[in-house]
Design a protein around this motif. Structure first.
Motif, PDB file in Angstrom:
ATOM      1  N   GLY A  82     -10.505  -2.611 -22.732  1.00  0.00           N
ATOM      2  CA  GLY A  82      -9.094  -2.952 -22.733  1.00  0.00           C
ATOM      3  C   GLY A  82      -8.629  -3.704 -21.509  1.00  0.00           C
ATOM      4  N   LEU A  83      -7.418  -4.257 -21.643  1.00  0.00           N
ATOM      5  CA  LEU A  83      -6.762  -4.962 -20.543  1.00  0.00           C
ATOM      6  C   LEU A  83      -5.358  -4.381 -20.408  1.00  0.00           C
ATOM      7  N   PHE A  84      -4.969  -4.017 -19.179  1.00  0.00           N
ATOM      8  CA  PHE A  84      -3.719  -3.292 -18.970  1.00  0.00           C
ATOM      9  C   PHE A  84      -2.886  -3.956 -17.877  1.00  0.00           C
ATOM     10  N   GLU A  85      -1.620  -3.540 -17.824  1.00  0.00           N
ATOM     11  CA  GLU A  85      -0.692  -4.040 -16.811  1.00  0.00           C
ATOM     12  C   GLU A  85       0.264  -2.909 -16.424  1.00  0.00           C
ATOM     13  N   ILE A  86       0.615  -2.842 -15.142  1.00  0.00           N
ATOM     14  CA  ILE A  86       1.536  -1.821 -14.656  1.00  0.00           C
ATOM     15  C   ILE A  86       2.974  -2.328 -14.720  1.00  0.00           C
ATOM     16  N   HIS A  87       3.871  -1.507 -15.260  1.00  0.00           N
ATOM     17  CA  HIS A  87       5.299  -1.854 -15.329  1.00  0.00           C
ATOM     18  C   HIS A  87       5.983  -1.399 -14.028  1.00  0.00           C
ATOM     19  N   ILE A  88       5.840  -2.197 -12.981  1.00  0.00           N
ATOM     20  CA  ILE A  88       6.378  -1.807 -11.680  1.00  0.00           C
ATOM     21  C   ILE A  88       7.904  -1.712 -11.722  1.00  0.00           C
ATOM     22  N   ASN A  89       8.553  -2.668 -12.346  1.00  0.00           N
ATOM     23  CA  ASN A  89      10.022  -2.677 -12.385  1.00  0.00           C
ATOM     24  C   ASN A  89      10.585  -1.452 -13.103  1.00  0.00           C
ATOM     25  N   ASP A  90       9.932  -1.044 -14.187  1.00  0.00           N
ATOM     26  CA  ASP A  90      10.404   0.144 -14.911  1.00  0.00           C
ATOM     27  C   ASP A  90      10.248   1.401 -14.059  1.00  0.00           C
ATOM     28  N   ILE A  91       9.132   1.482 -13.319  1.00  0.00           N
ATOM     29  CA  ILE A  91       8.917   2.657 -12.452  1.00  0.00           C
ATOM     30  C   ILE A  91       9.946   2.673 -11.331  1.00  0.00           C
ATOM     31  N   LEU A  92      10.213   1.493 -10.736  1.00  0.00           N
ATOM     32  CA  LEU A  92      11.208   1.412  -9.676  1.00  0.00           C
ATOM     33  C   LEU A  92      12.598   1.746 -10.214  1.00  0.00           C
ATOM     34  N   SER A 132       0.826  -1.210   0.000  1.00  0.00           N
ATOM     35  CA  SER A 132       0.000   0.000   0.000  1.00  0.00           C
ATOM     36  C   SER A 132       0.861   1.262   0.000  1.00  0.00           C
ATOM     37  N   LEU A 133       1.919   1.245   0.805  1.00  0.00           N
ATOM     38  CA  LEU A 133       2.837   2.385   0.827  1.00  0.00           C
ATOM     39  C   LEU A 133       3.540   2.537  -0.519  1.00  0.00           C
ATOM     40  N   ARG A 134       3.901   1.403  -1.122  1.00  0.00           N
ATOM     41  CA  ARG A 134       4.539   1.460  -2.434  1.00  0.00           C
ATOM     42  C   ARG A 134       3.591   2.043  -3.471  1.00  0.00           C
ATOM     43  N   ALA A 135       2.314   1.663  -3.412  1.00  0.00           N
ATOM     44  CA  ALA A 135       1.329   2.205  -4.352  1.00  0.00           C
ATOM     45  C   ALA A 135       1.222   3.720  -4.204  1.00  0.00           C
ATOM     46  N   PHE A 136       1.221   4.192  -2.962  1.00  0.00           N
ATOM     47  CA  PHE A 136       1.124   5.638  -2.719  1.00  0.00           C
ATOM     48  C   PHE A 136       2.359   6.366  -3.249  1.00  0.00           C
ATOM     49  N   CYS A 137       3.541   5.834  -2.937  1.00  0.00           N
ATOM     50  CA  CYS A 137       4.791   6.509  -3.326  1.00  0.00           C
ATOM     51  C   CYS A 137       4.986   6.523  -4.839  1.00  0.00           C
ATOM     52  N   LEU A 138       4.733   5.373  -5.486  1.00  0.00           N
ATOM     53  CA  LEU A 138       4.903   5.317  -6.936  1.00  0.00           C
ATOM     54  C   LEU A 138       3.838   6.153  -7.641  1.00  0.00           C
ATOM     55  N   GLY A 139       2.668   6.254  -7.048  1.00  0.00           N
ATOM     56  CA  GLY A 139       1.645   7.141  -7.612  1.00  0.00           C
ATOM     57  C   GLY A 139       2.077   8.598  -7.558  1.00  0.00           C
ATOM     58  N   ARG A 140       2.669   8.993  -6.441  1.00  0.00           N
ATOM     59  CA  ARG A 140       3.186  10.369  -6.330  1.00  0.00           C
ATOM     60  C   ARG A 140       4.297  10.625  -7.344  1.00  0.00           C
ATOM     61  N   LEU A 141       5.152   9.623  -7.545  1.00  0.00           N
ATOM     62  CA  LEU A 141       6.244   9.755  -8.511  1.00  0.00           C
ATOM     63  C   LEU A 141       5.696   9.963  -9.918  1.00  0.00           C
ATOM     64  N   SER A 177      -4.283   1.388  -9.445  1.00  0.00           N
ATOM     65  CA  SER A 177      -3.971   0.105 -10.085  1.00  0.00           C
ATOM     66  C   SER A 177      -3.130  -0.773  -9.172  1.00  0.00           C
ATOM     67  N   LEU A 178      -2.138  -0.177  -8.516  1.00  0.00           N
ATOM     68  CA  LEU A 178      -1.281  -0.942  -7.610  1.00  0.00           C
ATOM     69  C   LEU A 178      -2.030  -1.380  -6.351  1.00  0.00           C
ATOM     70  N   LYS A 179      -2.980  -0.578  -5.903  1.00  0.00           N
ATOM     71  CA  LYS A 179      -3.803  -0.970  -4.758  1.00  0.00           C
ATOM     72  C   LYS A 179      -4.674  -2.178  -5.106  1.00  0.00           C
TER      73      LYS A 179
END
Length: 304
Positions: A290-300, A177-186, A205-207
């Motif tokens: 549509g169907l989507f996916e989040i690129h978590i590794n690219d954001i990190l 949840s914290l990661r979703a918040f931080c990456l959303g802010r980024l 999406s991350l939540k």
């Protein structure tokens, strides 16, 4: 989620793991003290020194149980194997504490703990309600509050609160949840000027993904189909995780919220530094846009 949920989480973090009844009672005590202190500070003088009446206590009790249910359903609390201090069960407890905890094992352990709290023998139906709590209470232990026990055993609460269940904080869910918040802010800082509400969409999406991994929905986590579809989502699935004002704004747009979200996700998929969204299935002609996916590794990677 509110003050009641905050009190529940605080009690779990302070105590490590707690029975449902103890958790509700402790959280109620914290909230009651806070509310009565607030009444005293407000200068109320009705002869009761700011104490809560029965109607207020009932409302508080229901609020704490509802908050606990919300936390369990969202995955912020997880059921664990109870610790039995009796010497005869030391080997079983050691195995439960250090062994793998699957859903069947935890549920079975909770049921076993509930049976251990009951004395042998039967009770007449006339006196069962009066003596039920005492029967489940070992010597030297204060009995559970009858009102709390009755509330937890209602039809709408039984599915969440198995008798004898013990809970602890799910640190993985808090981390996600914290990661979703931080990456959303980024992403809001990176793409907020190009895509409206970009940060909130990524965070929502991350939540959703965190809820799928940790939520109390009975899903088979090792099911092949679940593993294949775990990281993909349709626009309408993240609506409930968006802030209210943003959701209302999307619903007011032409075509509705799902179409508006789909257009925003497509726009994000076209931005590649960092690439935050992948359009897995073409939104054009898709029954759910549509169907989507989040690129978590690219954001990190961009964050580093």
């Amino acid at each position: 989620m509110g003050d009641c949920a905050a009190s529940v989480v605080e009690e779990v973090l302070l105590n490590g793991r707690m029975r449902t009844e103890d958790l509700v009672q402790n959280a109620m005590n914290v909230m009651r003290h806070r509310m009565e202190s607030s009444n005293d500070n407000d200068g109320e003088d009705d002869g009761n020194e700011g104490r809560l009446d029965q109607a207020q206590l009932t409302e508080l009790r229901e609020g704490v149980v509802e908050a606990l249910k919300t936390l369990v359903e969202a995955g912020y609390l997880e059921m664990v194997v109870p610790i039995d201090d009796s010497p005869t069960n030391a080997d079983e407890d050691e195995e439960a504490e250090f062994g793998a905890e699957n859903d069947d094992g935890v549920t079975a352990a909770a049921a076993s703990a509930s049976k251990k709290r009951k004395r042998s023998g039967s009770t007449s139906s006339a006196g069962r309600k009066k003596t039920e709590i005492e029967e489940e209470t070992p010597p030297g232990v204060d009995p559970d509050d009858a009102a709390i026990v009755a509330l937890l055993r209602t039809k709408q609460n039984r599915a969440f609160f198995t008798q004898g269940a013990v809970w602890r904080a799910n640190t993985h869910m808090f981390h996600d949840s914290l990661r979703a918040f931080c990456l959303g802010r980024l992403m809001a800082e990176r793409y907020g000027d190009r895509v409206q509400s970009a940060g909130s969409i990524i965070s929502a999406s991350l939540k959703l993904l965190a809820r799928r991994d940790h939520g109390f929905d009975g899903a088979a986590r090792d099911d092949d189909r679940y593993l294949d579809e775990r990281t993909t989502f349709c626009p309408d699935e993240i609506l409930e995780f968006l802030p209210g004002p943003i959701r209302s704004n999307l619903e007011a747009k032409r075509g509705g919220a799902a179409l508006s979200l789909s257009n925003a996700l497509i726009a994000l998929s076209e931005l590649d530094w960092p690439r935050s969204v992948l359009e897995v299935e073409d939104a054009r002609g898709h029954p759910r846009h549509g169907l989507f996916e989040i690129h978590i590794n690219d954001i990190l990677g961009y964050l580093r």
